[in-house]
Scaffold this motif. Structure first.
Motif, PDB file in Angstrom:
ATOM      1  N   UNK A 141       0.831  -1.211   0.000  1.00  0.00           N
ATOM      2  CA  UNK A 141       0.000   0.000   0.000  1.00  0.00           C
ATOM      3  C   UNK A 141       0.861   1.254   0.000  1.00  0.00           C
ATOM      4  N   UNK A 142       1.957   1.237   0.754  1.00  0.00           N
ATOM      5  CA  UNK A 142       2.866   2.386   0.778  1.00  0.00           C
ATOM      6  C   UNK A 142       3.502   2.645  -0.575  1.00  0.00           C
ATOM      7  N   UNK A 143       3.872   1.585  -1.281  1.00  0.00           N
ATOM      8  CA  UNK A 143       4.453   1.737  -2.619  1.00  0.00           C
ATOM      9  C   UNK A 143       3.413   2.329  -3.560  1.00  0.00           C
ATOM     10  N   UNK A 144       2.173   1.877  -3.446  1.00  0.00           N
ATOM     11  CA  UNK A 144       1.104   2.406  -4.294  1.00  0.00           C
ATOM     12  C   UNK A 144       0.907   3.898  -4.045  1.00  0.00           C
ATOM     13  N   UNK A 145       0.903   4.315  -2.791  1.00  0.00           N
ATOM     14  CA  UNK A 145       0.734   5.730  -2.461  1.00  0.00           C
ATOM     15  C   UNK A 145       1.943   6.531  -2.934  1.00  0.00           C
ATOM     16  N   UNK A 146       3.150   5.973  -2.774  1.00  0.00           N
ATOM     17  CA  UNK A 146       4.362   6.689  -3.182  1.00  0.00           C
ATOM     18  C   UNK A 146       4.410   6.895  -4.684  1.00  0.00           C
ATOM     19  N   UNK A 147       3.929   5.937  -5.451  1.00  0.00           N
ATOM     20  CA  UNK A 147       3.942   6.063  -6.909  1.00  0.00           C
ATOM     21  C   UNK A 147       2.920   7.108  -7.357  1.00  0.00           C
ATOM     22  N   UNK A 148       1.742   7.109  -6.746  1.00  0.00           N
ATOM     23  CA  UNK A 148       0.692   8.046  -7.166  1.00  0.00           C
ATOM     24  C   UNK A 148       0.998   9.477  -6.779  1.00  0.00           C
ATOM     25  N   UNK A 149       1.723   9.705  -5.674  1.00  0.00           N
ATOM     26  CA  UNK A 149       2.009  11.060  -5.232  1.00  0.00           C
ATOM     27  C   UNK A 149       3.349  11.571  -5.723  1.00  0.00           C
TER      28      UNK A 149
END
Length: 123
Positions: free
Chosen positions: A66-74
């Motif tokens: 989930x953290x990787x997903x948030x880091x990629x989107x932001x």
């Protein structure tokens, strides 16, 4: 940030695979080697340590995902992404003005010539 989270996720995957491979599906695994001593590292059963470790690593892997997903989107847009976006915008805009001449949808007065009749042979 993305790279750090990705490296952590890979390490968690490797540890999770190692712990799962150490466990024996029939209840043996490391616990069968220490059957004479009931305590290892102050814990009653080695299987409990492995089971808790599996759960902790599985939850850590989900949180890291989930953290990787948030880091990629932001993450800020890279220059390569903006170049692609510019190319798409240029391709979607027409270069020449569109002609506004009316289109004649009426059938033309000239009719196509009928095919010539071919004589049939009599038998």
């Amino acid at each position: 940030m993305y790279t750090l989270l990705l490296i952590l996720a890979i390490l968690v995957c490797l540890l999770l695979a190692a712990i799962v491979l150490v466990q024996n599906p029939k209840g043996g695994g490391l616990t069968s080697n220490f059957s004479s001593s009931s305590q290892l590292l102050g814990v009653q059963k080695t299987g409990d340590i492995l089971e808790k470790g599996t759960w902790v690593l599985a939850i850590a892997l989900m949180v890291l995902s989930l953290g990787i997903n948030v880091a990629v989107k932001t993450a800020p847009a890279s220059t390569a992404g903006s170049e692609y976006r510019d190319q798409i915008q240029k391709a979607s805009k027409p270069n020449a003005p569109v002609s506004t001449a009316p289109i004649n949808l009426q059938p033309s007065a000239a009719k196509p010539a009928a095919p010539a009749a071919t004589p049939q042979k009599k038998q």
